[in-house]
Design an enzyme around this catalytic site. Sequence first.
Site, PDB file in Angstrom:
ATOM      1  N   ASP A   1       0.869  -1.165   0.000  1.00  0.00           N
ATOM      2  CA  ASP A   1       0.000   0.000   0.000  1.00  0.00           C
ATOM      3  C   ASP A   1       0.918   1.231   0.000  1.00  0.00           C
ATOM      4  O   ASP A   1       2.129   1.124   0.225  1.00  0.00           O
ATOM      5  CB  ASP A   1      -0.950  -0.002   1.204  1.00  0.00           C
ATOM      6  CG  ASP A   1      -2.139   0.937   0.960  1.00  0.00           C
ATOM      7  OD1 ASP A   1      -2.059   1.799   0.074  1.00  0.00           O
ATOM      8  OD2 ASP A   1      -3.153   0.803   1.679  1.00  0.00           O
TER       9      ASP A   1
HETATM   10  C1  NOJ Z   1      -3.901   4.104   0.260  1.00  0.00           C
HETATM   11  C2  NOJ Z   1      -5.089   3.210   0.223  1.00  0.00           C
HETATM   12  O1  NOJ Z   1      -5.121   2.415   1.387  1.00  0.00           O
HETATM   13  C3  NOJ Z   1      -5.130   2.314  -1.008  1.00  0.00           C
HETATM   14  O2  NOJ Z   1      -6.343   1.626  -1.018  1.00  0.00           O
HETATM   15  C4  NOJ Z   1      -4.950   3.121  -2.236  1.00  0.00           C
HETATM   16  O3  NOJ Z   1      -5.026   2.303  -3.378  1.00  0.00           O
HETATM   17  C5  NOJ Z   1      -3.614   3.845  -2.173  1.00  0.00           C
HETATM   18  N1  NOJ Z   1      -3.604   4.715  -0.997  1.00  0.00           N
HETATM   19  C6  NOJ Z   1      -3.322   4.686  -3.380  1.00  0.00           C
HETATM   20  O4  NOJ Z   1      -4.098   5.815  -3.351  1.00  0.00           O
END
Ligand code: NOJ
Length: 885
Positions: A292
């Site tokens: 993530d």
């Molecule tokens: C954090 C989020 O938890 C995730 O779901 C997302 O795809 C990424 N940021 C990118 O924005």
Amino acid sequence: MVTLDFAAPPGLRALSLLFLSCLINTSSAGVLQPRDDVPAGYVSAPYYPAPHGGWADDWAEAYSKAVDLVGQMTLAEKTNISSGVGFFMGPCVGNTGSALRLGIPQLCLQDGPLGVRTTDNVTAFPAGITTGATWNKDLMYERGVALGQEFKGKGANFYLGPSVGALGRKPRGGRNWEGFGSDPVLQGIAGAQTIKGVQEQGVIATLKHLTANEQEMYRMYNVFQPGYSSNLDDRTMHELYLWPFAEGVRAGTGAVMTSYNAINGSATSQNAYLINGLLKDELGFQGIVMTDWLAHISGVPSALAGLDMNMPGDTMIPIIFGTSYWMYELTRSALNGSVPMDRINDMATRIVATWYKMGQDKDYPRPNFSSNTRDREGPCYPSALISPTCVVNQYVNVQADHKVVAKQVAQEAITLLKNNGSFLPISTSAHLSVFGTDAQADSQGINSCTDKSCNRGLLGMGWGSGSADYPYIDDPISSLKRKASNVTYYNTDSFPSVPAPGKDDVAIVFITSDSGENSYTVENNHGDRDSSGLAAWHNGDTLVQKAAAKYSNVIVVVHTVGPIVMESWVNLPSVKAVLVAHLPGQEAGDSLTEVLFGEVSPSGHLPYSIPVSEDDYPASTDIITFALGQAQDTYTEGIYIDYRHLNKAGVKPRFAFGHGLSYASFELSDASIASVTELSMVPPARPAKPTSPVASLNTTIPAASEAYYPSGFNRIWRYLYSWMDQGDADKAYAVGQSGTEYAYPAGYSEEQKPGPTAGGPNGGNPALWDVAYTVSLTVTNSGAGNFSAKAVPQAYVQFPADSPYDTPPIQLRDFAKTEALAPGASATVTLSLTRKDLSVWDTELQNWVVPPGEYKIWVGQASDDLTVVCSTETGSCEAGVEGPV
Ligand code: NOJ
């Protein structure tokens, strides 16, 4: 706790980050601290080495091409495609490095689960929770098809969805709405259908967030505090939290994103038990594992633990210095011998193979939008201090006719909880008084809050990276006014003074409950509903009560991210009808009013239970609060969440999981059960795991020259590169040749394993999906009310009463939605139960076990309305019975 606002303009972000950098001395080497202690008994055991990809038959062709190509790559090309080039360094939320010499472009990774984020000319589809509430497998797939077409049309290589973690363990959890409901089977089926739809368009789906990512607060590792640790046992992991991931891997997902939290003390982005063990070996996952965003906290350990891509490339503190744990550091780690070339080869091959598998080598469009600006021209590298200018937005309209499927999802999700005296549908000539700001789109602009970080006007989606911009909103009030002749709207959440209503006048009251990602705080809710709890926002409960005191006929419409407690008004005599319209996206108007006025019968069912009181849930599923050091979130409730818990505790919810009324009524009859595959207690042996073609790639540490910057290369400051200065590369190479051993983690090995007993390609031992039983039955619209309507028969398993395993009283295993049945018409429905559906995870045997004895398969129209039961022992079924809960 420090929260980085990812949506702030790059200038502002840079300033706040610079401030942070004065406080903290970040080091790109990523020194690992000892883990915080977790409660005894919760273990993330070492699991090495990272299993190669490329041993599943259906991936063979893609891997053969990929191995061929990766065999021609230099070290710096391999590490370049495995990492992001830096936060806000390209058009998309994540942008990889390229290997252009060999035809691999930069890949664009873009949010989010319900539409292409931070751009225009896209469809704002209903959220995951809304999709789950349709219980319509075909629609789940169709929505995926439309999403895939839009992501491809914008030139995004990856769709950062679907989300099946959070699973919905915590009713207040902030991001439950991005997923499909508080049950692993509902999540698993909806996730798999989405993946199929998306990937058939050539887009790589990214199943997220692996896993046990059940609350927002304290989720991220930062320089002051580790992210919280979700502590769960092996059985709970397999039967609940890993289950939807197994279904997604089986559906062929090309990518999986890890989560922010730790599991049993070990951060998921470097958790060898999770990535190497569960995902890559047991579930036989062949694709790419990415972090993530900014969840990458180490270089070598994460590579050894099976991570294939870091996103967006930076260290925990992004942008400031242009530092990464990978890119040039991964190149260095390969040259100095700490990360074996075999691992580097495997990660690069997984990426290239996935790209081939989706056909992205054939004329795949380049990104034609920018998530950083809406201007036509802007910096090519927005977070660089000095950047050339590019045309960054081409405003490509990708909506096609997707509003049709968006509306159908929004409509089929509408869940009628209560309809006293068949009050609904109402006539378009009724005198309607409409209350609540939620009935009308935000008058300050439908996209006026960044990432929907406000609850103003219609609530069509939650906030954070799971949101998308609306192209328009068909709001309920406009639709009501179009259809009905006598509508008065009170655009307020405080009950206004109104003329004395006539006895047939109808009040429609709109109320909401919102939540989202922890990057924003909305009305004192930090992502999770930590402040509002399960009460309606903006004093919605009082609004309903006051309307109910004045009017004899009140309809309540709820737009919500999850369950709200309705006790203060649901049983008031004038509250005639209650509808949950979930998060409808752009098509909130006609989808609802066609139901209110009876053009369409409601057919949604609850994807979670609505409790009488929040205290009906185990205390362990509350939001955990601040702790010094790592917050510990221990899953002492085990497999007992939502209805599994309520049924075991003998607590009746207000509205049960799966509940949803129709204007018609349905009879279930003529049920029969057929045994399809005879079950042994443990599954037949898994197929042997063949040697992967990745093993044929050269594993010798390459010459340092493979890492040198090309001569005369013009570097952009803070952009992340995989090359090294010649002196650094030579030094690293010398270390690699010196025989110095890296201090590998306990349990480290470089010998590929045969794979666990329960494992197999694409989800695990294929025998787990053998259909054990089918249950067929006739569903008849019994004609009352004269409405055509769709029914949702749901099958729940009850394990043998004398099973040595403690199992929930009932568990959802399959469901179907009929076509709209005219009064008197019927349909035959067949529901299937696989070996896995009848198994428990045996922690001693480390396998799925079918406990011997009589299984009951219950079928009905809600978890508390199961009127048909079939026995695996007698091979017969009975209709018109009383359900088990
Ligand atoms: C954090 C989020 O938890 C995730 O779901 C997302 O795809 C990424 N940021 C990118 O924005």
